[in-house]
Design a protein around this motif. Structure first.
Motif, PDB file in Angstrom:
ATOM      1  N   UNK A  94       0.418  -1.138  -0.479  1.00 40.54           N
ATOM      2  CA  UNK A  94      -0.466   0.355  -0.083  1.00 40.54           C
ATOM      3  C   UNK A  94       1.178   0.953  -0.007  1.00 40.54           C
ATOM      4  N   UNK A  95       0.771   2.013  -1.082  1.00 40.35           N
ATOM      5  CA  UNK A  95       1.035   3.399  -1.068  1.00 40.35           C
ATOM      6  C   UNK A  95       1.392   4.448   0.314  1.00 40.35           C
ATOM      7  N   UNK A  96       2.191   4.833   1.234  1.00 46.81           N
ATOM      8  CA  UNK A  96       1.963   5.206   2.514  1.00 46.81           C
ATOM      9  C   UNK A  96       2.476   4.862   3.110  1.00 46.81           C
ATOM     10  N   UNK A  97       2.645   2.905   3.643  1.00 49.88           N
ATOM     11  CA  UNK A  97       2.269   2.225   4.636  1.00 49.88           C
ATOM     12  C   UNK A  97       3.241   2.031   4.859  1.00 49.88           C
ATOM     13  N   UNK A  98       3.625   1.170   5.641  1.00 44.71           N
ATOM     14  CA  UNK A  98       5.319   0.907   5.795  1.00 44.71           C
ATOM     15  C   UNK A  98       5.276   0.191   7.226  1.00 44.71           C
ATOM     16  N   UNK A  99       6.430  -0.905   7.778  1.00 41.91           N
ATOM     17  CA  UNK A  99       5.862  -1.516   8.741  1.00 41.91           C
ATOM     18  C   UNK A  99       5.425  -1.257  10.001  1.00 41.91           C
ATOM     19  N   UNK A 100       5.392   0.467  10.726  1.00 41.85           N
ATOM     20  CA  UNK A 100       5.299   1.149  11.580  1.00 41.85           C
ATOM     21  C   UNK A 100       3.875   1.550  11.569  1.00 41.85           C
ATOM     22  N   UNK A 101       3.251   0.858  10.530  1.00 42.45           N
ATOM     23  CA  UNK A 101       1.821   1.622  10.177  1.00 42.45           C
ATOM     24  C   UNK A 101       1.200   0.113  11.275  1.00 42.45           C
ATOM     25  N   UNK A 102       0.396   1.400  11.620  1.00 41.36           N
ATOM     26  CA  UNK A 102      -0.395   0.825  12.697  1.00 41.36           C
ATOM     27  C   UNK A 102      -2.131  -0.351  12.028  1.00 41.36           C
ATOM     28  N   UNK A 103      -2.236  -1.503  12.478  1.00 41.57           N
ATOM     29  CA  UNK A 103      -2.898  -2.645  12.166  1.00 41.57           C
ATOM     30  C   UNK A 103      -3.888  -2.846  12.347  1.00 41.57           C
ATOM     31  N   UNK A 104      -5.026  -2.938  11.783  1.00 43.07           N
ATOM     32  CA  UNK A 104      -7.017  -3.954  12.705  1.00 43.07           C
ATOM     33  C   UNK A 104      -7.362  -4.133  11.640  1.00 43.07           C
ATOM     34  N   UNK A 105      -8.139  -4.836  12.743  1.00 44.19           N
ATOM     35  CA  UNK A 105      -8.757  -6.200  12.161  1.00 44.19           C
ATOM     36  C   UNK A 105     -10.611  -5.965  12.430  1.00 44.19           C
ATOM     37  N   UNK A 106     -10.913  -6.001  11.416  1.00 47.66           N
ATOM     38  CA  UNK A 106     -12.724  -6.617  11.619  1.00 47.66           C
ATOM     39  C   UNK A 106     -13.630  -7.727  10.995  1.00 47.66           C
ATOM     40  N   UNK A 107     -13.932  -8.415  12.352  1.00 50.40           N
ATOM     41  CA  UNK A 107     -14.168  -9.756  12.214  1.00 50.40           C
ATOM     42  C   UNK A 107     -15.374  -9.912  13.061  1.00 50.40           C
ATOM     43  N   UNK A 108     -16.018 -10.452  11.989  1.00 53.27           N
ATOM     44  CA  UNK A 108     -17.322 -10.934  12.767  1.00 53.27           C
ATOM     45  C   UNK A 108     -17.525 -12.080  14.101  1.00 53.27           C
ATOM     46  N   UNK A 109     -16.604 -13.311  14.252  1.00 49.51           N
ATOM     47  CA  UNK A 109     -16.129 -13.544  15.421  1.00 49.51           C
ATOM     48  C   UNK A 109     -14.996 -12.748  15.689  1.00 49.51           C
ATOM     49  N   UNK A 110     -14.745 -12.517  15.743  1.00 45.65           N
ATOM     50  CA  UNK A 110     -13.796 -11.834  16.660  1.00 45.65           C
ATOM     51  C   UNK A 110     -12.605 -11.829  16.464  1.00 45.65           C
ATOM     52  N   UNK A 111     -11.206 -12.042  17.334  1.00 39.74           N
ATOM     53  CA  UNK A 111      -9.918 -12.423  17.130  1.00 39.74           C
ATOM     54  C   UNK A 111      -9.766 -13.367  17.894  1.00 39.74           C
ATOM     55  N   UNK A 112      -8.505 -14.543  17.647  1.00 40.23           N
ATOM     56  CA  UNK A 112      -8.013 -14.903  18.013  1.00 40.23           C
ATOM     57  C   UNK A 112      -6.750 -14.203  19.301  1.00 40.23           C
ATOM     58  N   UNK A 113      -6.261 -14.965  20.245  1.00 44.05           N
ATOM     59  CA  UNK A 113      -5.307 -14.137  20.995  1.00 44.05           C
ATOM     60  C   UNK A 113      -3.953 -14.630  19.888  1.00 44.05           C
ATOM     61  N   UNK A 114      -3.353 -12.677  19.967  1.00 43.33           N
ATOM     62  CA  UNK A 114      -1.739 -13.678  19.326  1.00 43.33           C
ATOM     63  C   UNK A 114      -1.367 -12.584  18.566  1.00 43.33           C
ATOM     64  N   UNK A 115      -2.428 -11.667  17.498  1.00 40.33           N
ATOM     65  CA  UNK A 115      -2.353 -11.153  16.579  1.00 40.33           C
ATOM     66  C   UNK A 115      -1.791  -9.622  17.322  1.00 40.33           C
ATOM     67  N   UNK A 116      -1.211  -8.778  17.009  1.00 39.49           N
ATOM     68  CA  UNK A 116      -0.740  -7.584  17.610  1.00 39.49           C
ATOM     69  C   UNK A 116      -0.898  -6.451  16.454  1.00 39.49           C
ATOM     70  N   UNK A 117      -2.965  -6.126  17.201  1.00 42.59           N
ATOM     71  CA  UNK A 117      -3.638  -5.274  16.437  1.00 42.59           C
ATOM     72  C   UNK A 117      -3.750  -4.090  17.211  1.00 42.59           C
ATOM     73  N   UNK A 118      -3.732  -2.732  16.482  1.00 45.62           N
ATOM     74  CA  UNK A 118      -4.437  -1.447  17.346  1.00 45.62           C
ATOM     75  C   UNK A 118      -5.268  -1.312  17.582  1.00 45.62           C
ATOM     76  N   UNK A 119      -5.946  -1.922  17.154  1.00 44.45           N
ATOM     77  CA  UNK A 119      -7.820  -1.681  17.504  1.00 44.45           C
ATOM     78  C   UNK A 119      -8.236  -3.022  16.719  1.00 44.45           C
ATOM     79  N   UNK A 120      -9.480  -3.488  16.979  1.00 45.18           N
ATOM     80  CA  UNK A 120     -10.362  -4.483  16.402  1.00 45.18           C
ATOM     81  C   UNK A 120     -11.862  -4.499  16.389  1.00 45.18           C
TER      82      UNK A 120
END
Length: 120
Positions: A94-120
């Motif tokens: 993604x132009x403008x994104x890099x390794x320090x860009x925050x990560x988010x997830x949108x999930x109908x069933x939630x998020x498993x333990x482990x992934x390091x996300x800024x928001x979900x």
């Protein structure tokens, strides 16, 4: 109705993702991303990789990417390590994104333990 139910998994992302982007936009700007005024998606012509949602300062020409994410709208599966690893691998396209860009997830069933996300 049977045909729709049979094929739901092949097209439901395309139906849900615009609603999710619009819903996220209603939450912006917020304390974590006070300058986010646009939510969109990014993908190559072949649809691979596909990064959606992408939070940015403005549209159509983005100056700054604030976060990138992934939508997983599955009926019985959490956003897990595999989905996270794919997002981390693909986000640098993604132009403008890099390794320090925050990560988010949108999930109908939630998020498993482990992934390091800024928001979900």
């Amino acid at each position: 109705m049977e045909r729709i139910e049979r094929s739901w998994t092949s097209w439901h992302d395309r139906a849900v993702e615009p609603l999710i982007r619009e819903s996220l936009l209603c939450l912006m700007p917020n304390d974590e991303w006070p300058e986010t005024e646009a939510i969109g998606g990014w993908w190559k012509r072949q649809n691979s990789p596909e990064i959606d949602p992408v939070g940015a300062d403005r549209e159509p020409v983005v100056r700054q990417v604030h976060f990138v994410g992934s939508v997983k709208w599955l009926e019985a599966q959490l956003f897990g390590r595999h989905e996270y690893d794919v997002l981390v691998r693909d986000m640098v396209a993604v132009p403008g994104a890099g390794p320090d860009t925050p990560l988010v997830a949108v999930s109908r069933c939630g998020v498993a333990d482990g992934p390091s996300l800024s928001a979900h």
